[in-house]
Design an enzyme around this catalytic site. Structure first.
Site, PDB file in Angstrom:
ATOM      1  N   ARG A 299     -41.279  99.610  54.729  1.00 17.39           N
ATOM      2  CA  ARG A 299     -40.974  98.526  55.671  1.00 17.39           C
ATOM      3  C   ARG A 299     -40.783  99.032  57.100  1.00 17.39           C
ATOM      4  NH1 ARG A 299     -42.863  95.734  51.523  1.00 17.39           N
ATOM      5  NH2 ARG A 299     -41.311  95.275  49.908  1.00 17.39           N
TER       6      ARG A 299
ATOM      7  N   ASP B  75     -36.827  98.164  51.085  1.00 19.25           N
ATOM      8  CA  ASP B  75     -37.772  98.862  50.201  1.00 19.25           C
ATOM      9  C   ASP B  75     -38.512  99.890  51.056  1.00 19.25           C
ATOM     10  OD1 ASP B  75     -37.704  97.344  47.565  1.00 19.25           O
ATOM     11  OD2 ASP B  75     -38.112  95.704  48.949  1.00 19.25           O
TER      12      ASP B  75
ATOM     13  N   ASP C 251     -34.449  91.871  40.206  1.00 17.76           N
ATOM     14  CA  ASP C 251     -35.550  91.899  41.161  1.00 17.76           C
ATOM     15  C   ASP C 251     -35.555  90.544  41.863  1.00 17.76           C
ATOM     16  OD1 ASP C 251     -37.755  92.751  42.602  1.00 17.76           O
ATOM     17  OD2 ASP C 251     -38.957  93.277  40.853  1.00 17.76           O
TER      18      ASP C 251
ATOM     19  N   HIS D 158     -44.934  89.776  40.891  1.00 20.37           N
ATOM     20  CA  HIS D 158     -44.832  88.949  42.086  1.00 20.37           C
ATOM     21  C   HIS D 158     -45.607  87.644  41.907  1.00 20.37           C
ATOM     22  CE1 HIS D 158     -43.929  92.969  43.753  1.00 20.37           C
ATOM     23  NE2 HIS D 158     -43.183  92.308  44.618  1.00 20.37           N
TER      24      HIS D 158
END
Length: 338
Positions: free
Chosen positions: A72, A64, A253, A183
């Site tokens: 990242r 990502d 995802d 998340h």
């Protein structure tokens, strides 16, 4: 060689003997890296080589790398990149410049990624935020209108492809209206189908030629009040493959996100039953990876065709780039909104 239809993470900066043995046995189609896996260019390159050696082929490696909050690979070894919103406000009265600079930023990111062996970037974000939505998308979005998001999202995707890196459009069919962070919890969106088509779905419909899409862990009550898109046969058939007419590779995802309920085997099975092509598991926890691998089918049929078609898009030499000159041009453009 038979691969299984899942993408796996790993726990640290180097593979453990258990991870190597697991990857050899389970044969995931690809891998995904996070900040915990990346220290510097030499280490990142060695880790990518070790992952591919474990499965015995040039497997795709994802990250990502959007810029802004989601990056990242960053300083001191890699440059900082702006958020999607920054591109969206840059030269607001000159869409051509916006597109050129957005493409340039993505082309430079592709250069960074490909240099260490990463060849898939989970961007662009095609979600369109609405008033009152959770800020999990927020400044990751390129704008607040479907047209701007689609135009700049395409510029970013084309910049990655020019650099030999596959883009992943996300989060199909739209996360921008969600009132919670998937998340941590399952977002419920109560908008009408008409509103969703006009606003949320529109950028995805304009980028159906892109090779890979990532699903949204979001319930759309007007479509399927009982299941989030990732595990909804209705959403996959009627919207993703139907209304959007998307024929690329559909990847879930992260299955470890709190939005999904059930065991990892159950979540994986539900995603494939809904029509997803590939399961994504990111955190590198061995027990969870084993469960996902056990429930993921061999990559075959239409899913294999889509996966092969995606990889074919980057079987070319990147377009020429002078990274020093390109970075200077990007920095000069961004200085106008600093």
């Amino acid at each position: 060689m038979t691969t299984r239809a899942f993408i796996a993470g790993c726990s640290g900066l180097a593979l453990t003997p258990d991870e190597i043995a697991f990857y050899r046995e389970a044969s995931p189609w690809g891998f995904i890296l996070f900040k915990r896996n990346i220290a510097d260019p030499a280490q990142a390159t060695a880790l990518c080589e070790a992952l591919r050696e474990a499965v015995g082929w040039d497997a795709p490696i994802l990250v990502d790398q959007e810029g802004g909050r989601v990056q990242r690979m960053g300083p001191p070894h890699w440059p900082k990149y702006p958020s999607g919103r920054t591109y969206g406000v840059l030269h607001a009265n000159d869409p051509l410049v916006q597109r050129e600079v957005t493409r340039l930023g993505a082309r430079l990111m592709a250069h960074d990624l490909r240099a260490v062996g990463i060849n898939v970037d989970c961007m662009p974000v095609l979600d369109v935020p609405t008033a009152g939505a959770h800020d999990v998308i927020g400044d990751r979005a390129y704008g607040r209108t479907p047209a701007q998001v689609a135009i700049l999202g395409r510029a970013a995707a084309e910049g990655l492809l020019a650099g030999g890196v596959l883009p992943v459009i996300k989060h199909m069919p739209g996360h921008g209206r969600a009132g919670s962070d998937s998340h941590l919890a399952l977002p419920i969106v109560d908008a009408s189908r008409e509103a969703l088509e006009r606003h949320d779905f529109a950028p995805f419909r304009m980028l159906t030629d892109m090779p890979i899409a990532m699903t949204a862990h979001v319930v759309y009550t007007a479509l399927d009040p009982d299941h989030p898109a990732t595990t909804s046969r209705i959403v996959m058939d009627d919207i993703v493959r139907g209304y959007l007419a998307y024929d690329g590779l559909v990847v879930t995802d992260d299955l470890s996100m709190k939005a999904l309920s059930g065991t990892f085997s159950q979540k994986t099975e539900a995603a494939f039953a809904a029509g997803c092509d590939m399961a994504l598991h990111c955190n590198g926890v061995m027990d969870e990876m084993i469960a996902v691998a056990g429930a993921a089918p061999a990559l075959a049929g239409e899913a294999l065709r889509r996966a092969d078609a995606a990889l074919q898009r980057i079987r070319h030499e990147p377009e020429p780039l002078d990274p020093v000159d390109a970075r200077a041009r990007l920095d000069a453009a961004l200085a106008m909104v600093a």
